[in-house]
Design a protein around this motif. Structure first.
Motif, short mmCIF file in Angstrom:
data_model
loop_
_atom_site.label_atom_id
_atom_site.label_comp_id
_atom_site.label_asym_id
_atom_site.label_seq_id
_atom_site.Cartn_x
_atom_site.Cartn_y
_atom_site.Cartn_z
N LYS A 2 0.83 -1.19 0.00
CA LYS A 2 0.00 0.00 0.00
C LYS A 2 0.87 1.25 0.00
O LYS A 2 1.91 1.29 0.63
CB LYS A 2 -0.89 0.02 1.24
CG LYS A 2 -1.92 -1.08 1.24
CD LYS A 2 -2.88 -0.93 2.40
CE LYS A 2 -3.95 -1.99 2.30
NZ LYS A 2 -4.91 -1.87 3.37
N VAL A 3 0.43 2.28 -0.72
CA VAL A 3 1.07 3.59 -0.68
C VAL A 3 0.19 4.48 0.18
O VAL A 3 -0.98 4.67 -0.11
CB VAL A 3 1.21 4.18 -2.10
CG1 VAL A 3 1.85 5.55 -2.04
CG2 VAL A 3 2.02 3.25 -2.98
N LEU A 4 0.76 4.99 1.26
CA LEU A 4 -0.03 5.72 2.24
C LEU A 4 0.54 7.11 2.49
O LEU A 4 1.73 7.34 2.34
CB LEU A 4 -0.05 4.95 3.57
CG LEU A 4 -0.66 3.56 3.53
CD1 LEU A 4 -0.43 2.84 4.84
CD2 LEU A 4 -2.14 3.64 3.25
N VAL A 10 0.37 2.39 10.46
CA VAL A 10 0.81 1.11 9.90
C VAL A 10 1.87 0.47 10.78
O VAL A 10 1.86 -0.72 11.02
CB VAL A 10 1.35 1.31 8.47
CG1 VAL A 10 1.80 -0.01 7.90
CG2 VAL A 10 0.29 1.91 7.60
N LYS A 11 2.80 1.27 11.28
CA LYS A 11 3.88 0.68 12.07
C LYS A 11 3.39 0.22 13.44
O LYS A 11 4.06 -0.57 14.08
CB LYS A 11 5.06 1.64 12.20
CG LYS A 11 4.85 2.80 13.12
CD LYS A 11 6.11 3.64 13.19
CE LYS A 11 5.90 4.83 14.10
NZ LYS A 11 7.05 5.70 14.16
N VAL A 28 7.45 0.53 5.35
CA VAL A 28 7.19 -0.30 6.53
C VAL A 28 7.32 -1.74 6.06
O VAL A 28 6.65 -2.15 5.12
CB VAL A 28 5.77 -0.04 7.09
CG1 VAL A 28 5.45 -1.05 8.19
CG2 VAL A 28 5.67 1.36 7.65
N ILE A 29 8.21 -2.49 6.72
CA ILE A 29 8.40 -3.89 6.37
C ILE A 29 8.09 -4.73 7.59
O ILE A 29 8.32 -4.33 8.72
CB ILE A 29 9.83 -4.17 5.86
CG1 ILE A 29 10.87 -3.69 6.85
CG2 ILE A 29 10.06 -3.54 4.51
CD1 ILE A 29 12.27 -4.09 6.48
N PHE A 36 1.47 -6.36 5.79
CA PHE A 36 1.57 -5.03 6.39
C PHE A 36 2.59 -4.14 5.67
O PHE A 36 2.90 -3.07 6.16
CB PHE A 36 1.94 -5.12 7.87
CG PHE A 36 0.84 -5.68 8.73
CD1 PHE A 36 -0.48 -5.37 8.49
CD2 PHE A 36 1.13 -6.52 9.79
CE1 PHE A 36 -1.49 -5.90 9.27
CE2 PHE A 36 0.12 -7.05 10.57
CZ PHE A 36 -1.18 -6.73 10.32
N LYS A 37 3.11 -4.57 4.53
CA LYS A 37 4.07 -3.75 3.80
C LYS A 37 3.40 -2.47 3.30
O LYS A 37 2.29 -2.51 2.81
CB LYS A 37 4.62 -4.51 2.59
CG LYS A 37 5.62 -5.57 2.94
CD LYS A 37 6.39 -6.03 1.72
CE LYS A 37 5.53 -6.68 0.69
NZ LYS A 37 6.29 -7.30 -0.38
N ALA A 38 4.12 -1.36 3.43
CA ALA A 38 3.58 -0.08 2.96
C ALA A 38 4.74 0.83 2.59
O ALA A 38 5.86 0.64 3.03
CB ALA A 38 2.73 0.58 4.03
#
Length: 45
Positions: A2-4, A10-11, A28-29, A36-38
């Motif tokens: 996702k691009v946020l 998210v974290k 975010v990995i 949950f990648k973003a």
């Protein structure tokens, strides 16, 4: 992925999530739960 506009929420989703900066972008990995990648930052270079 996702691009946020904001990565703060998210974290906080999972304890294994990490914020990493690569090539001017924030990512975010999460190794234990990859959904949950973003990412955040410059789009389309």
């Amino acid at each position: 992925m996702k691009v946020l506009s904001s990565l703060k929420s998210v974290k906080l989703r999972h304890k294994d999530c990490k914020v990493v900066k690569r090539k001017g972008r924030l990512f975010v990995i999460c190794k234990s739960n990859p959904r949950f990648k973003a990412s955040q930052g410059v789009k389309g270079k």
